[in-house]
Design a protein around this motif. Structure first.
Motif, PDB file in Angstrom:
ATOM      1  N   GLY A   1     -37.045 -42.091  22.648  1.00  0.00           N
ATOM      2  CA  GLY A   1     -36.502 -41.972  23.988  1.00  0.00           C
ATOM      3  C   GLY A   1     -36.288 -40.547  24.466  1.00  0.00           C
ATOM      4  N   TRP A   2     -35.387 -40.429  25.422  1.00  0.00           N
ATOM      5  CA  TRP A   2     -35.113 -39.137  26.042  1.00  0.00           C
ATOM      6  C   TRP A   2     -34.689 -38.099  25.006  1.00  0.00           C
ATOM      7  CZ3 TRP A   2     -36.283 -36.378  30.035  1.00  0.00           C
ATOM      8  CH2 TRP A   2     -35.619 -35.162  30.227  1.00  0.00           C
ATOM      9  N   LEU A   3     -33.910 -38.489  24.014  1.00  0.00           N
ATOM     10  CA  LEU A   3     -33.451 -37.512  23.019  1.00  0.00           C
ATOM     11  C   LEU A   3     -34.624 -36.891  22.264  1.00  0.00           C
ATOM     12  CD1 LEU A   3     -30.271 -39.299  21.594  1.00  0.00           C
ATOM     13  CD2 LEU A   3     -30.392 -37.453  23.296  1.00  0.00           C
ATOM     14  N   ASP A   4     -35.609 -37.704  21.912  1.00  0.00           N
ATOM     15  CA  ASP A   4     -36.798 -37.190  21.228  1.00  0.00           C
ATOM     16  C   ASP A   4     -37.610 -36.312  22.179  1.00  0.00           C
ATOM     17  OD1 ASP A   4     -38.630 -37.314  18.833  1.00  0.00           O
ATOM     18  OD2 ASP A   4     -39.990 -38.113  20.363  1.00  0.00           O
TER      19      ASP A   4
ATOM     20  N   PRO B   1     -50.666 -52.426  30.156  1.00  0.00           N
ATOM     21  CA  PRO B   1     -49.909 -51.748  29.100  1.00  0.00           C
ATOM     22  C   PRO B   1     -48.578 -51.220  29.651  1.00  0.00           C
ATOM     23  CG  PRO B   1     -52.174 -50.975  29.149  1.00  0.00           C
ATOM     24  CD  PRO B   1     -51.964 -51.795  30.392  1.00  0.00           C
ATOM     25  N   LEU B   2     -47.484 -51.633  29.029  1.00  0.00           N
ATOM     26  CA  LEU B   2     -46.147 -51.181  29.393  1.00  0.00           C
ATOM     27  C   LEU B   2     -45.553 -50.404  28.235  1.00  0.00           C
ATOM     28  CD1 LEU B   2     -44.594 -54.477  30.873  1.00  0.00           C
ATOM     29  CD2 LEU B   2     -45.814 -52.676  32.093  1.00  0.00           C
ATOM     30  N   VAL B   3     -44.890 -49.290  28.557  1.00  0.00           N
ATOM     31  CA  VAL B   3     -44.149 -48.525  27.548  1.00  0.00           C
ATOM     32  C   VAL B   3     -42.744 -48.340  28.095  1.00  0.00           C
ATOM     33  CG1 VAL B   3     -43.927 -46.342  26.309  1.00  0.00           C
ATOM     34  CG2 VAL B   3     -46.201 -47.305  26.714  1.00  0.00           C
ATOM     35  N   PHE B   4     -41.755 -48.712  27.293  1.00  0.00           N
ATOM     36  CA  PHE B   4     -40.365 -48.579  27.700  1.00  0.00           C
ATOM     37  C   PHE B   4     -39.712 -47.407  26.984  1.00  0.00           C
ATOM     38  CE2 PHE B   4     -41.284 -53.055  28.469  1.00  0.00           C
ATOM     39  CZ  PHE B   4     -40.862 -53.158  29.791  1.00  0.00           C
ATOM     40  N   SER B   5     -38.823 -46.717  27.712  1.00  0.00           N
ATOM     41  CA  SER B   5     -38.039 -45.645  27.105  1.00  0.00           C
ATOM     42  C   SER B   5     -36.613 -45.730  27.635  1.00  0.00           C
ATOM     43  CB  SER B   5     -38.644 -44.276  27.408  1.00  0.00           C
ATOM     44  OG  SER B   5     -38.474 -43.945  28.769  1.00  0.00           O
ATOM     45  N   CYS B   6     -35.700 -45.108  26.897  1.00  0.00           N
ATOM     46  CA  CYS B   6     -34.304 -45.014  27.319  1.00  0.00           C
ATOM     47  C   CYS B   6     -33.763 -43.716  26.726  1.00  0.00           C
ATOM     48  CB  CYS B   6     -33.505 -46.251  26.895  1.00  0.00           C
ATOM     49  SG  CYS B   6     -33.394 -46.514  25.119  1.00  0.00           S
ATOM     50  N   LYS B   7     -32.515 -43.699  26.323  1.00  0.00           N
ATOM     51  CA  LYS B   7     -31.966 -42.483  25.734  1.00  0.00           C
ATOM     52  C   LYS B   7     -32.367 -42.325  24.275  1.00  0.00           C
ATOM     53  CE  LYS B   7     -27.697 -39.919  24.983  1.00  0.00           C
ATOM     54  NZ  LYS B   7     -26.235 -39.916  25.151  1.00  0.00           N
ATOM     55  N   ALA B   8     -32.200 -43.415  23.492  1.00  0.00           N
ATOM     56  CA  ALA B   8     -32.445 -43.291  22.055  1.00  0.00           C
ATOM     57  C   ALA B   8     -33.148 -44.488  21.436  1.00  0.00           C
ATOM     58  CB  ALA B   8     -31.123 -43.048  21.333  1.00  0.00           C
TER      59      ALA B   8
END
Length: 120
Positions: free
Chosen positions: A109-112, A77-84
Motif C-alpha cells: 500500500g501507500w506505506l510501501d 484487471p483490478l488492483v486495490f491499494s490502501c495504507k498498509a
C-alpha cells in the motif's frame, strides 16, 4: 501484470500502472487520508465503505463521469491499494464476491509506495 504470485503486485508493477489504462488501480482509503498523504499516480479513489455499492450499483455513465475511467467489466484487471494492505485485502475479497475474476492487491500500500519514492 504478471508475477509469480497472482494475488499481489509489487511496487515495480504499481509504478508501471500509471500509464496503463487497461488496469484499474483503486485506492480504497478515505478521501481525507489521500489529502494528508498523497496518491499513487494513476489510481482512482473508491473508499472501502462504498466499494461494493460503486462496483455493483453505479451505471457506467455515472462511473465514468465520477472517475474519468470506464466502469470495469468482470474481467477487467483490478488492483486495490490502501495504507498498509488490510483494507485492500477486504476490497479484493469484495470484488471477487461480486464476480470480478482478475483482482490483485498492492499489499504494501501507500506505506510501501512512500518508502520507495523516498529512496529515489
Amino acid at each position: 501484470m504478471s508475477s509469480g504470485d497472482t494475488k499481489y503486485v509489487t511496487y515495480n508493477e504499481i509504478q508501471n500502472l500509471k500509464d496503463n489504462k487497461s488496469v484499474l488501480l483503486i485506492d480504497v482509503r478515505e478521501p481525507q487520508e489521500l489529502k494528508e498523504t498523497g496518491v499513487i499516480p494513476g489510481s482512482i479513489n473508491i473508499p472501502l465503505n462504498t466499494l461494493e455499492k460503486t462496483l455493483k450499483g453505479i451505471p457506467s455513465d455515472e462511473f465514468h463521469a465520477q472517475f474519468h475511467r470506464d466502469k470495469p467489466d468482470l474481467d477487467t484487471p483490478l488492483v486495490f491499494s490502501c495504507k498498509a494492505g488490510i483494507r485492500s485485502t477486504k476490497a479484493q475479497n469484495i470484488a471477487v464476491k461480486l464476480g470480478y475474476s482478475n483482482v490483485r492487491n498492492y499489499k504494501g500500500g501507500w506505506l510501501d509506495w512512500e518508502e520507495h519514492i523516498k529512496k529515489t
